[in-house]
Design a protein around this motif. Structure first.
Motif, PDB file in Angstrom:
ATOM      1  N   VAL A 142       0.831  -1.213   0.000  1.00  0.00           N
ATOM      2  CA  VAL A 142       0.000   0.000   0.000  1.00  0.00           C
ATOM      3  C   VAL A 142       0.862   1.259   0.000  1.00  0.00           C
ATOM      4  O   VAL A 142       0.512   2.259  -0.649  1.00  0.00           O
ATOM      5  CB  VAL A 142      -1.004   0.025   1.185  1.00  0.00           C
ATOM      6  CG1 VAL A 142      -1.981  -1.129   1.072  1.00  0.00           C
ATOM      7  CG2 VAL A 142      -0.317   0.032   2.528  1.00  0.00           C
ATOM      8  N   GLU A 143       1.992   1.227   0.714  1.00  0.00           N
ATOM      9  CA  GLU A 143       2.882   2.385   0.695  1.00  0.00           C
ATOM     10  C   GLU A 143       3.373   2.659  -0.726  1.00  0.00           C
ATOM     11  O   GLU A 143       3.508   3.814  -1.144  1.00  0.00           O
ATOM     12  CB  GLU A 143       4.071   2.141   1.628  1.00  0.00           C
ATOM     13  CG  GLU A 143       3.735   2.174   3.100  1.00  0.00           C
ATOM     14  CD  GLU A 143       3.686   3.585   3.655  1.00  0.00           C
ATOM     15  OE1 GLU A 143       4.346   4.482   3.107  1.00  0.00           O
ATOM     16  OE2 GLU A 143       2.970   3.804   4.653  1.00  0.00           O
ATOM     17  N   ALA A 144       3.621   1.600  -1.482  1.00  0.00           N
ATOM     18  CA  ALA A 144       4.124   1.745  -2.847  1.00  0.00           C
ATOM     19  C   ALA A 144       3.007   2.057  -3.827  1.00  0.00           C
ATOM     20  O   ALA A 144       3.059   3.041  -4.568  1.00  0.00           O
ATOM     21  CB  ALA A 144       4.853   0.463  -3.267  1.00  0.00           C
ATOM     22  N   HIS A 145       1.962   1.212  -3.842  1.00  0.00           N
ATOM     23  CA  HIS A 145       0.941   1.310  -4.884  1.00  0.00           C
ATOM     24  C   HIS A 145       0.132   2.599  -4.765  1.00  0.00           C
ATOM     25  O   HIS A 145      -0.337   3.131  -5.791  1.00  0.00           O
ATOM     26  CB  HIS A 145       0.001   0.101  -4.807  1.00  0.00           C
ATOM     27  CG  HIS A 145      -0.850  -0.071  -6.021  1.00  0.00           C
ATOM     28  ND1 HIS A 145      -0.326  -0.314  -7.277  1.00  0.00           N
ATOM     29  CD2 HIS A 145      -2.198  -0.042  -6.183  1.00  0.00           C
ATOM     30  CE1 HIS A 145      -1.305  -0.433  -8.159  1.00  0.00           C
ATOM     31  NE2 HIS A 145      -2.449  -0.256  -7.521  1.00  0.00           N
ATOM     32  N   SER A 146      -0.011   3.113  -3.544  1.00  0.00           N
ATOM     33  CA  SER A 146      -0.797   4.328  -3.358  1.00  0.00           C
ATOM     34  C   SER A 146      -0.148   5.534  -4.035  1.00  0.00           C
ATOM     35  O   SER A 146      -0.804   6.566  -4.230  1.00  0.00           O
ATOM     36  CB  SER A 146      -0.996   4.618  -1.864  1.00  0.00           C
ATOM     37  OG  SER A 146       0.255   4.805  -1.214  1.00  0.00           O
ATOM     38  N   GLN A 147       1.120   5.411  -4.421  1.00  0.00           N
ATOM     39  CA  GLN A 147       1.776   6.488  -5.159  1.00  0.00           C
ATOM     40  C   GLN A 147       1.366   6.509  -6.626  1.00  0.00           C
ATOM     41  O   GLN A 147       1.572   7.508  -7.320  1.00  0.00           O
ATOM     42  CB  GLN A 147       3.291   6.339  -5.070  1.00  0.00           C
ATOM     43  CG  GLN A 147       3.849   6.397  -3.658  1.00  0.00           C
ATOM     44  CD  GLN A 147       5.350   6.218  -3.640  1.00  0.00           C
ATOM     45  OE1 GLN A 147       6.109   7.054  -4.160  1.00  0.00           O
ATOM     46  NE2 GLN A 147       5.806   5.114  -3.071  1.00  0.00           N
ATOM     47  N   TYR A 148       0.801   5.384  -7.104  1.00  0.00           N
ATOM     48  CA  TYR A 148       0.519   5.250  -8.534  1.00  0.00           C
ATOM     49  C   TYR A 148      -0.964   5.065  -8.856  1.00  0.00           C
ATOM     50  O   TYR A 148      -1.391   5.338  -9.984  1.00  0.00           O
ATOM     51  CB  TYR A 148       1.288   4.062  -9.109  1.00  0.00           C
ATOM     52  CG  TYR A 148       2.770   4.123  -8.887  1.00  0.00           C
ATOM     53  CD1 TYR A 148       3.566   4.985  -9.648  1.00  0.00           C
ATOM     54  CD2 TYR A 148       3.392   3.336  -7.916  1.00  0.00           C
ATOM     55  CE1 TYR A 148       4.934   5.046  -9.448  1.00  0.00           C
ATOM     56  CE2 TYR A 148       4.762   3.392  -7.717  1.00  0.00           C
ATOM     57  CZ  TYR A 148       5.530   4.254  -8.483  1.00  0.00           C
ATOM     58  OH  TYR A 148       6.889   4.318  -8.288  1.00  0.00           O
ATOM     59  N   ALA A 149      -1.756   4.569  -7.900  1.00  0.00           N
ATOM     60  CA  ALA A 149      -3.159   4.265  -8.173  1.00  0.00           C
ATOM     61  C   ALA A 149      -3.939   4.291  -6.862  1.00  0.00           C
ATOM     62  O   ALA A 149      -3.367   4.114  -5.782  1.00  0.00           O
ATOM     63  CB  ALA A 149      -3.293   2.899  -8.844  1.00  0.00           C
TER      64      ALA A 149
ATOM     65  N   ARG B 179      -2.788   7.659   5.950  1.00  0.00           N
ATOM     66  CA  ARG B 179      -2.632   6.224   6.229  1.00  0.00           C
ATOM     67  C   ARG B 179      -3.945   5.642   6.779  1.00  0.00           C
ATOM     68  O   ARG B 179      -3.980   4.940   7.794  1.00  0.00           O
ATOM     69  CB  ARG B 179      -1.473   5.970   7.191  1.00  0.00           C
ATOM     70  CG  ARG B 179      -0.093   6.208   6.561  1.00  0.00           C
ATOM     71  CD  ARG B 179       1.026   5.641   7.415  1.00  0.00           C
ATOM     72  NE  ARG B 179       2.261   5.541   6.675  1.00  0.00           N
ATOM     73  CZ  ARG B 179       3.264   6.449   6.701  1.00  0.00           C
ATOM     74  NH1 ARG B 179       3.130   7.537   7.454  1.00  0.00           N
ATOM     75  NH2 ARG B 179       4.349   6.256   6.001  1.00  0.00           N
ATOM     76  N   ALA B 180      -5.034   5.926   6.060  1.00  0.00           N
ATOM     77  CA  ALA B 180      -6.363   5.526   6.510  1.00  0.00           C
ATOM     78  C   ALA B 180      -6.549   4.019   6.408  1.00  0.00           C
ATOM     79  O   ALA B 180      -6.232   3.413   5.382  1.00  0.00           O
ATOM     80  CB  ALA B 180      -7.430   6.240   5.684  1.00  0.00           C
ATOM     81  N   THR B 181      -7.075   3.424   7.463  1.00  0.00           N
ATOM     82  CA  THR B 181      -7.347   1.989   7.505  1.00  0.00           C
ATOM     83  C   THR B 181      -8.762   1.761   8.003  1.00  0.00           C
ATOM     84  O   THR B 181      -9.151   2.286   9.054  1.00  0.00           O
ATOM     85  CB  THR B 181      -6.366   1.267   8.449  1.00  0.00           C
ATOM     86  OG1 THR B 181      -5.027   1.535   8.050  1.00  0.00           O
ATOM     87  CG2 THR B 181      -6.604  -0.238   8.417  1.00  0.00           C
ATOM     88  N   LEU B 182      -9.540   0.965   7.254  1.00  0.00           N
ATOM     89  CA  LEU B 182     -10.863   0.571   7.715  1.00  0.00           C
ATOM     90  C   LEU B 182     -10.716  -0.626   8.645  1.00  0.00           C
ATOM     91  O   LEU B 182     -10.183  -1.666   8.240  1.00  0.00           O
ATOM     92  CB  LEU B 182     -11.754   0.195   6.532  1.00  0.00           C
ATOM     93  CG  LEU B 182     -13.170  -0.269   6.912  1.00  0.00           C
ATOM     94  CD1 LEU B 182     -14.000   0.915   7.394  1.00  0.00           C
ATOM     95  CD2 LEU B 182     -13.847  -0.969   5.738  1.00  0.00           C
ATOM     96  N   VAL B 183     -11.163  -0.489   9.879  1.00  0.00           N
ATOM     97  CA  VAL B 183     -11.172  -1.593  10.833  1.00  0.00           C
ATOM     98  C   VAL B 183     -12.579  -2.170  10.850  1.00  0.00           C
ATOM     99  O   VAL B 183     -13.540  -1.482  11.228  1.00  0.00           O
ATOM    100  CB  VAL B 183     -10.745  -1.135  12.235  1.00  0.00           C
ATOM    101  CG1 VAL B 183     -10.826  -2.301  13.224  1.00  0.00           C
ATOM    102  CG2 VAL B 183      -9.327  -0.569  12.202  1.00  0.00           C
ATOM    103  N   ILE B 184     -12.700  -3.424  10.425  1.00  0.00           N
ATOM    104  CA  ILE B 184     -14.001  -4.087  10.306  1.00  0.00           C
ATOM    105  C   ILE B 184     -14.257  -4.887  11.569  1.00  0.00           C
ATOM    106  O   ILE B 184     -13.542  -5.851  11.864  1.00  0.00           O
ATOM    107  CB  ILE B 184     -14.032  -4.993   9.063  1.00  0.00           C
ATOM    108  CG1 ILE B 184     -13.733  -4.177   7.802  1.00  0.00           C
ATOM    109  CG2 ILE B 184     -15.380  -5.702   8.942  1.00  0.00           C
ATOM    110  CD1 ILE B 184     -13.487  -5.027   6.570  1.00  0.00           C
ATOM    111  N   ASP B 185     -15.280  -4.496  12.316  1.00  0.00           N
ATOM    112  CA  ASP B 185     -15.612  -5.177  13.566  1.00  0.00           C
ATOM    113  C   ASP B 185     -17.133  -5.101  13.737  1.00  0.00           C
ATOM    114  O   ASP B 185     -17.846  -4.923  12.759  1.00  0.00           O
ATOM    115  CB  ASP B 185     -14.870  -4.530  14.733  1.00  0.00           C
ATOM    116  CG  ASP B 185     -14.613  -5.509  15.877  1.00  0.00           C
ATOM    117  OD1 ASP B 185     -15.437  -6.426  16.072  1.00  0.00           O
ATOM    118  OD2 ASP B 185     -13.612  -5.348  16.588  1.00  0.00           O
TER     119      ASP B 185
END
Length: 519
Positions: A393-400, A488-494
């Motif tokens: 995610v750190e890498a791909h978020s720079q491109y898409a 650095r948004a993360t969805l926490v599913i609970d």
């Protein structure tokens, strides 16, 4: 004749590029099972890339799942009712709702199983709920497993016989090409394909995103619990192949032996290899994709960082308690013994002398010095699943556009058993099959009502992503922003979903900001 929508009096017959197939009706959804997408990879085609099947003229009754790749049974993982095992296993299944007036988004599923087990026929992967609730076409596939699909014998190539690398990945590409060429007749849109998979299937997704031959075959990707770094070089592949031949034994001519061994003989040797490789080199798999320089040009994590992976929307994440399942099963895949974990780091350092590993004492201190099995499971969970996901995610978020999640929901029973949100527990919620068997114990202590709500929310996000390339939630659910290095948004599913900024900050601090790319 083509799909006729909700007319349950008409059994749908579709003309594919190889011949006509007749499906069945399951409520408002039409289903076709066991459609061949490649010729039998048997005889002289064993260990070779898939080829097109012979066309047929008679209607094929696509009313039952095709054979699955030979594999040993695994407790708690039923393959389905009356399922046959055979090397001739390259088939797929289609669930399609509604009429043909408007092409529907397509979701193509790749099952998991350590590249060694599993099948599209597993009841867990029944596509009716997704197809019905989301008005999408769902496709699931079989591919070659274990030694038949993920051991590279190309070092044995001769003028008389060729062994191709990464044949299982090529099976998946053949299935995706079938989707491109045929899915319109089933009501699907070949220009709106989402590839999704879990565990080994998730690893296949992240690997296929870096393969030139897969470009254009899918347009969005979902990777659940991807072991993205369990991809190995050709030297290690040759070692694994030689180890397998040593275990198989029985002939002076290895090529002849591989081609004439029975499926049972190959399976017995595969089981032995599956246990032996991670015991010799902790933290590695016996079976997995190979960087062959052509089909897989580079390690996937490197490709993501270099920007050479497909620049398509990606939804990716892991489960909070990934390793507990492996501990309960006493699986060799994820070591929990501190001495074995330290040996794993030593092995990585020896195999990759140019790799700058974080200070091991610093890492161990972040996991309480590996004082308990829980600490050790936390380290192997992060090393095997969460860290590779963060690197991507750190890498791909720079491109898409990229979205990161963590699945935390566990029923009271799973908590009581100290399993928690372990590996693969998100799957029933994604597919909407949360109570799929009479012996299901997950909800014995309650939680079914909550589970249904979790499933509805997850399906909404996954289906919205497949339709619009943005995982919007149900009304009233939190906005899940795409990942970037600022939020650095993360969805926490609970029980209730939340969006957390920099959920993995402590993990990055423990391991260092430097990204470890396995080169």
């Amino acid at each position: 004749m083509t799909l006729t929508g909700n007319n349950t009096d008409t059994v749908p017959v579709v003309q594919t590029s190889y011949g006509p197939v007749r499906g069945t009706i399951d409520g408002p959804v039409a289903v076709w099972k066991g459609i061949r997408f490649a010729a039998a990879p048997t005889g002289g085609r064993r260990f070779q890339a898939p080829v097109a099947p012979e066309p047929w003229t008679d209607i094929f009754e696509a009313n039952r799942f095709g054979p699955v790749c030979p594999q040993s049974p695994m407790p708690g993982m039923p393959l389905g009712v009356d399922i046959q095992k055979h090397e001739d296993c390259l088939s797929l299944n289609v669930w399609s709702p509604g009429s043909l007036d408007k092409p529907k988004p397509v979701m193509v599923w790749i099952h998991g199983g350590a590249y060694f087990r599993g099948a599209s026929s597993q009841p867990l992967y029944d596509g009716r709920s997704l197809a019905e609730n989301g008005d999408v076409v769902v496709v699931t596939m079989n591919y070659r497993l274990g030694v038949l699909g993920f051991v590279d014998f190309s070092s044995l190539n001769t003028e008389e016989h060729r062994f191709d690398p990464n044949v299982a990945l090529q099976d998946m590409i053949a299935a995706l090409r079938w989707v491109r060429d045929n899915i319109t007749a089933f009501g699907g849109d070949p220009d709106s394909v989402t590839l999704f998979g879990e565990s080994a299937g998730g690893g296949a997704v992240t690997t296929l995103m870096t393969m030139p031959s897969a470009r254009g075959l899918f347009h969005r990707a979902i990777a659940e619990s991807s072991p993205a770094t369990s991809v190995y070089n050709s030297e290690r592949a040759a070692h694994v192949a030689n180890t397998f031949l040593e275990i198989l034994g029985g002939a002076d001519d290895p090529v002849e032996r591989l081609l004439t061994a029975t499926s049972d003989e190959l399976l017995t040797a595969s089981d032995a290899l599956f246990a032996r490789i991670p015991s010799e080199t902790p933290g590695t798999l016996a079976f997995g994709p190979i960087v062959d320089g052509e089909l897989v040009p580079d390690y996937p994590v490197n490709a993501f960082w270099n920007g050479t992976a497909m620049r398509i929307p990606l939804l990716i994440g892991t489960n909070k308690d990934e390793s507990s399942l492996f501990q309960i099963m006493k699986s060799p895949l994820m070591p929990v013994d501190p001495a074995v974990i330290r040996a794993m780091f030593d092995e990585i350092a020896a195999e990759h002398p140019d790799l700058e590993l974080p200070d091991q004492a610093r890492i161990e201190s972040a996991y309480s010095g590996l004082a308990t099995k829980s600490d050790a499971m936390g380290l192997t969970r992060d090393f095997g699943f969460r860290l590779p996901t963060l690197w991507i995610v750190e890498a791909h978020s720079q491109y898409a556009p990229t979205w990161l999640y963590r699945f935390d929901y566990a029923t009271p029973m799973l908590k009581a058993l100290k399993i928690g949100a372990t590996h693969a527990t998100e799957l029933p919620y994604v597919f909407g099959n949360i109570a799929h068997g009479p012996k299901e114990i997950t909800y014995k202590l309650g939680g079914l009502s909550t589970g249904r709500k979790v499933s509805a929310r997850m399906q909404q996000r996954w289906l919205a992503f497949a339709k619009y390339a943005v995982p919007v939630g149900l009304d009233g659910e939190p906005q899940w922003d795409a990942y970037n290095r600022e939020n650095r948004a993360t969805l926490v599913i609970d029980k209730h979903d939340t969006v957390v900024r920099d959920l993995d900050g402590p993990l990055r601090e423990a391991w260092g900001e430097q990204v470890i790319a396995f080169t």
